[in-house]
Scaffold this active site. Structure first.
Site, PDB file in Angstrom:
ATOM      1  N   PRO A 176     -37.136  22.292 -32.035  1.00 47.04           N
ATOM      2  CA  PRO A 176     -37.724  23.327 -31.197  1.00 47.04           C
ATOM      3  C   PRO A 176     -38.776  22.620 -29.546  1.00 47.04           C
ATOM      4  O   PRO A 176     -39.509  21.857 -29.774  1.00 47.04           O
ATOM      5  CB  PRO A 176     -38.596  23.293 -32.006  1.00 47.04           C
ATOM      6  CG  PRO A 176     -38.465  22.947 -33.355  1.00 47.04           C
ATOM      7  CD  PRO A 176     -38.072  22.393 -32.674  1.00 47.04           C
TER       8      PRO A 176
ATOM      9  N   GLU B 151     -62.887   9.920 -44.243  1.00 47.82           N
ATOM     10  CA  GLU B 151     -62.524   9.473 -42.971  1.00 47.82           C
ATOM     11  C   GLU B 151     -62.982   8.712 -42.364  1.00 47.82           C
ATOM     12  O   GLU B 151     -61.889   7.597 -41.431  1.00 47.82           O
ATOM     13  CB  GLU B 151     -62.827  10.731 -41.774  1.00 47.82           C
ATOM     14  CG  GLU B 151     -63.091  11.374 -41.911  1.00 47.82           C
ATOM     15  CD  GLU B 151     -61.929  12.129 -42.241  1.00 47.82           C
ATOM     16  OE1 GLU B 151     -60.825  11.858 -42.165  1.00 47.82           O
ATOM     17  OE2 GLU B 151     -61.244  12.644 -42.678  1.00 47.82           O
TER      18      GLU B 151
ATOM     19  N   HIS C 179     -60.022   6.001 -43.934  1.00 48.10           N
ATOM     20  CA  HIS C 179     -59.199   5.726 -43.991  1.00 48.10           C
ATOM     21  C   HIS C 179     -58.875   5.556 -42.354  1.00 48.10           C
ATOM     22  O   HIS C 179     -57.868   4.481 -42.331  1.00 48.10           O
ATOM     23  CB  HIS C 179     -58.503   7.432 -42.719  1.00 48.10           C
ATOM     24  CG  HIS C 179     -57.943   8.230 -43.839  1.00 48.10           C
ATOM     25  ND1 HIS C 179     -57.068   8.326 -44.289  1.00 48.10           N
ATOM     26  CD2 HIS C 179     -58.439   9.893 -43.884  1.00 48.10           C
ATOM     27  CE1 HIS C 179     -56.875   9.130 -45.434  1.00 48.10           C
ATOM     28  NE2 HIS C 179     -57.558  10.202 -44.352  1.00 48.10           N
TER      29      HIS C 179
ATOM     30  N   ASP D 282     -53.734  15.067 -47.838  1.00 47.09           N
ATOM     31  CA  ASP D 282     -53.505  13.526 -47.409  1.00 47.09           C
ATOM     32  C   ASP D 282     -52.172  13.220 -49.199  1.00 47.09           C
ATOM     33  O   ASP D 282     -51.551  12.330 -48.550  1.00 47.09           O
ATOM     34  CB  ASP D 282     -54.207  12.818 -48.431  1.00 47.09           C
ATOM     35  CG  ASP D 282     -55.221  12.703 -46.672  1.00 47.09           C
ATOM     36  OD1 ASP D 282     -55.316  12.991 -45.621  1.00 47.09           O
ATOM     37  OD2 ASP D 282     -56.524  12.099 -47.169  1.00 47.09           O
TER      38      ASP D 282
HETATM   39  C1  NHX Z   1     -60.797  23.716 -47.758  1.00 53.36           C
HETATM   40  N1  NHX Z   1     -59.951  22.528 -46.098  1.00 53.36           N
HETATM   41  O1  NHX Z   1     -59.282  24.264 -47.218  1.00 53.36           O
HETATM   42  C2  NHX Z   1     -61.313  22.664 -46.538  1.00 53.36           C
HETATM   43  C3  NHX Z   1     -61.981  23.882 -45.726  1.00 53.36           C
HETATM   44  C4  NHX Z   1     -61.707  15.488 -47.167  1.00 53.36           C
HETATM   45  C5  NHX Z   1     -63.007  15.386 -46.399  1.00 53.36           C
HETATM   46  N2  NHX Z   1     -61.648  24.354 -48.864  1.00 53.36           N
HETATM   47  O2  NHX Z   1     -57.633  14.331 -44.540  1.00 53.36           O
HETATM   48  O3  NHX Z   1     -60.055  19.033 -44.525  1.00 53.36           O
HETATM   49  O4  NHX Z   1     -60.324  20.475 -47.825  1.00 53.36           O
HETATM   50  O5  NHX Z   1     -58.170  12.459 -43.466  1.00 53.36           O
HETATM   51  C6  NHX Z   1     -53.103  19.819 -41.976  1.00 53.36           C
HETATM   52  C7  NHX Z   1     -54.258  19.570 -41.664  1.00 53.36           C
HETATM   53  C8  NHX Z   1     -55.057  21.669 -46.458  1.00 53.36           C
HETATM   54  C9  NHX Z   1     -53.647  21.047 -42.804  1.00 53.36           C
HETATM   55  C10 NHX Z   1     -55.437  18.530 -42.400  1.00 53.36           C
HETATM   56  C11 NHX Z   1     -54.085  22.189 -44.729  1.00 53.36           C
HETATM   57  C12 NHX Z   1     -56.300  19.990 -44.542  1.00 53.36           C
HETATM   58  C13 NHX Z   1     -58.595  16.770 -44.055  1.00 53.36           C
HETATM   59  C14 NHX Z   1     -57.422  20.974 -46.352  1.00 53.36           C
HETATM   60  C15 NHX Z   1     -61.272  16.245 -45.262  1.00 53.36           C
HETATM   61  N3  NHX Z   1     -58.607  14.440 -43.633  1.00 53.36           N
HETATM   62  N4  NHX Z   1     -59.020  19.151 -46.167  1.00 53.36           N
HETATM   63  C16 NHX Z   1     -57.939  14.765 -43.970  1.00 53.36           C
HETATM   64  C17 NHX Z   1     -59.570  18.487 -45.247  1.00 53.36           C
HETATM   65  C18 NHX Z   1     -59.964  21.260 -46.825  1.00 53.36           C
HETATM   66  C19 NHX Z   1     -56.464  20.574 -45.992  1.00 53.36           C
HETATM   67  C20 NHX Z   1     -54.338  20.481 -43.885  1.00 53.36           C
HETATM   68  C21 NHX Z   1     -55.658  20.123 -43.964  1.00 53.36           C
HETATM   69  C22 NHX Z   1     -61.823  16.330 -46.170  1.00 53.36           C
HETATM   70  C23 NHX Z   1     -59.338  16.623 -45.360  1.00 53.36           C
HETATM   71  C24 NHX Z   1     -59.024  20.118 -45.992  1.00 53.36           C
HETATM   72 ZN    ZN Z   2     -57.679  12.137 -45.654  1.00 56.75          ZN
END
Ligand code: NHX
Ligand code: ZN
Length: 690
Positions: free
Chosen positions: A253, A475, A478, A549
């Site tokens: 796309p 982070e 990572h 992840d």
């Molecule tokens: C929640 N978010 O959903 C909260 C707000 C482990 C510190 N309750 O791995 O942000 O827990 O390295 C695309 C991109 C879900 C889709 C990120 C779907 C993240 C991100 C969950 C960091 N960074 N997790 C990470 C995180 C979360 C989530 C996503 C996404 C955390 C982690 C989100």
């Molecule tokens: Zn992560």
């Protein structure tokens, strides 16, 4: 079906919106019905309503004065009407007006005294006959039953009319929702079978030419040849060649398939019909097929011309073999009609079909066989140089800061499509405008790229100090793990500013490569697990945040085992199905035993990678903790800062290798991990999987 575009329409007329002239359904019958009803009412109404009077008056004045010609007793309305003799009418002009009608009724009274009326009139008439009153004439007395035919008809018609009305509204909404055609413009339910093709003629205003397209060099050449087929067919037919019937534009796309087709329209100087594959798919049975027929009929009238069908996978999806509940008869009929029509016109009739899809793998084989979509034109994501060209096109209209480095932008946007790049440029302009800048600088573009990759920054999101700490360590995990892995993607920055759905992220700049090696996949998995590993190591607690992840890692591991043949236990077997035929099959193409083996292999890969991530973190614990604390303080850390912390990223010789085998596992250049011997994982056990 109905003709919607007159065949002899001059070519230089402005393009017509896709609403053909109104035909087919005629609402005339509704008007006729209403007209008849009005006519009936009007005929029965001579512009005069009888005036109310009392029996008293009739009895004591009108009858004795010999003014009454006759009385009509309306049996079903309790009302008696009085007709006045013509010659006596002027006596009543004060009540009946200056020109009372010659025929009555002129008065009426409420009938409560029917018996008395009979009696009185009888007495009067008897007196007349007896010659007692010679100047008098007999008063006739009649009965009548009067029905309100209109009301009765309405009673009967009401229910069907309501039904028709509801049906009408419902259908109208349905067609509007599905087809997008406007009802007022002549769409609606009665033209569902008509194609919705949009016609672009050569004087279309916002015309796209090949000059407007950057990159896509090979695709452009292919497409230009198609234009040439239409412009100089003799050149090809003279040599005995046949003009191809169709070409399929395939690509992800946003890569410019539709743009390419538009450019063909702009360059070809022939009529260009454009429609979307989903326009064929309608809720009504048989509509798709008849739209295909109509489209080709229109096209043949206008030949030579080009027909462009966007998103052809909506109709062109492979017909299912097992005609179970997954089959879609309507879509298959449409596809069959399309196949028939493509065979139907001779190859030199001057209609060339262009179609675009991002899923060529799911298309029906019959669609792609020779003689139909002969050629496939692959439109890939732009590479560095192409992105540079595309950026230059989109930067044309923007006010940039002096000495702007376009090349840098191209380097920062691997994997971006043309549409993404357009979006970046626009977003950068908006960001600069928000900051009231006179021109757009590099930082605005970086922000725009971040925004498009990661979503909106949400600085105001309230996060507790404890959570902030978890995020920072996650982070930092990572970042640390990927830093020490030879094949992991180079790190760009680490941030704990929430963006989109993520609370924090480690940003990489993926290397542009065509194929990925086992080592690269493994290192990427390990780096992705570094977040969870960091949480476990530092807090001895894990959180739900790693869901994204883990999902990524699981899919990756499954692909490695089941698709790429990267597990010894499974061997060089791929259960990948590029034909798309298996998509609706609920059954796996492998046995239960293999399914179990796949699961254990996936688990082994992930477990081993997780251990590896933990061991790397343990080994570089000091730097890792420093990084996390710095991250808590600064919120964003760039790779340059990491060099300060860790030193330069290790080369092949001194990075952590998945294949220790005695030699690679030396921790050179690692001075911050005094406990290294203790933290190094036992090097047998997990080795077998690598
Ligand atoms: C929640 N978010 O959903 C909260 C707000 C482990 C510190 N309750 O791995 O942000 O827990 O390295 C695309 C991109 C879900 C889709 C990120 C779907 C993240 C991100 C969950 C960091 N960074 N997790 C990470 C995180 C979360 C989530 C996503 C996404 C955390 C982690 C989100
Ligand atoms: Zn992560």
């Amino acid at each position: 079906m109905n003709g919607s575009l007159p065949p002899n329409k001059p070519q230089n007329q402005p393009p017509r919106p896709n609403t053909p002239p109104k035909k087919g359904f005629n609402p005339l019958w509704i008007y006729l019905l209403m007209g008849a009803a009005f006519l009936y009412v009007w005929l029965n109404y001579n512009g005069f309503e009888p005036v109310k009077t009392e029996w008293q008056e009739v009895k004591e004045q009108m009858l004795p004065q010999n003014d009454v010609e006759r009385l009509t007793i309306i049996t079903n309305q309790d009302r008696i009407e009085v007709f006045i003799r013509k010659e006596k009418l002027e006596k009543y002009t004060d009540r009946l007006g200056n020109t009372p009608p010659k025929t009555g009724p002129h008065f009426f009274f409420i009938n409560q005294t029917e018996f008395a009326v009979y009696k009185t009139v009888e007495t009067f008439n008897e007196a007349c006959e007896a010659g007692e009153r010679t100047d008098d004439r007999i008063v006739k007395i009649e009965t009548d039953t009067r029905y309100n035919y209109f009301a009765r008809a309405m009673e009967w018609l009401m229910f069907p009319l309501i039904l028709v009305f509801i049906w009408f509204i419902f259908f109208r909404r349905m067609t509007r929702n599905m087809g997008g055609g406007s009802f007022g413009g002549g769409g609606g339910i009665f033209s569902v079978g008509r194609s919705k093709a949009q016609l672009f003629d050569k004087d279309n205003k916002n015309k796209v030419t090949f000059k407007d397209i950057a990159g896509l060099e090979e695709a452009k050449v292919e497409v230009m040849e198609i234009v040439d087929f239409l412009k100089n067919p003799q050149k090809y037919t003279n040599l005995g060649g046949k003009i191809p019937k169709g070409a399929l534009l395939v690509g992800p796309p946003g890569t410019g398939k539709t743009l390419l087709a538009k450019a063909v329209a702009g360059e070809a100087d022939v009529p260009f019909f454009s429609m979307s594959g989903s326009d064929f798919v309608e809720m009504f049975v048989g509509v798709g097929a008849s739209r295909v027929r109509d489209l080709f009929r229109q096209a043949k009238e206008k030949a030579p011309c080009i027909v462009f069908i966007d998103e052809i996978d909506a109709v062109g999806r492979a017909r299912s073999r097992n005609n179970g509940f997954t089959s879609n008869d309507e879509r298959e009929n449409t596809l069959n009609q399309l196949l028939t029509e493509m065979d139907g016109f001779g190859s030199n009739s001057g209609v060339i079909l262009l179609a675009a899809t991002n899923r060529a793998d799911v298309l029906d084989g019959a669609l792609m066989r020779a003689g139909r979509f002969d050629r496939q034109i692959h439109v890939d994501l732009p590479e560095l140089k192409e992105r540079y060209e595309i950026f230059k096109v989109h930067l044309r209209g923007l006010k940039l800061i002096a000495g702007f480095d376009v090349d840098f932008l191209a380097k920062q946007t691997p994997g971006f499509s043309g549409a993404d790049i357009a979006n970046v440029c626009n977003e950068a302009a908006l960001i600069a405008a928000r900051k009231n800048k006179a021109d757009i600088d590099k930082q605005d573009f970086l922000d725009a790229i971040d925004r498009i990759v990661g979503g909106l920054e949400r600085k105001s999101k309230i996060i507790s100090a404890e959570e902030k700490r978890t995020i920072a360590y996650h982070e930092a995990g990572h970042a640390t793990v990927s830093w020490w892995l030879e094949h992991a993607n180079p790190l760009l920055k680490v941030t704990i500013i929430p963006r989109g759905r993520a609370l924090g992220a480690a940003w990489y700049l993926p290397e542009e490569r065509q194929i990925t090696t086992f080592e690269q996949l493994l290192d990427e998995m390990t780096a992705t697990l570094g977040g969870r590993a960091a949480e476990e190591l530092t807090f001895n607690k894990i959180s739900t945040g790693a869901i994204n992840d883990l999902e990524k890692v699981t899919k990756q591991a499954y692909a490695m085992v089941a698709y790429f043949g990267m597990s010894d236990k499974i061997g060089n077997i791929s259960y990948y199905d590029s034909s798309g035929q298996q998509e609706y099959n609920f059954k796996h193409p492998y046995s239960e035993k293999t399914a179990e083996l796949l699961d254990t292999e996936v688990k082994r890969l992930i477990d081993a990678s997780y251990k590896r991530a933990k061991s790397i973190l343990a080994k570089h614990r000091k730097g890792f903790i420093q990084l996390a604390e710095l991250l808590l303080e600064r919120e964003v850390i760039f790779s340059e800062d990491l060099v300060q912390l860790f030193g330069n990223r290790p080369t092949a010789a001194d990075s952590d290798k998945p294949r220790p085998a005695g030699k690679g596992k030396k921790e050179k250049g690692d001075k911050e991990a005094p406990a290294k011997a203790k933290e190094t994982p036992p090097s047998d056990g997990q080795q077998s999987i690598f």
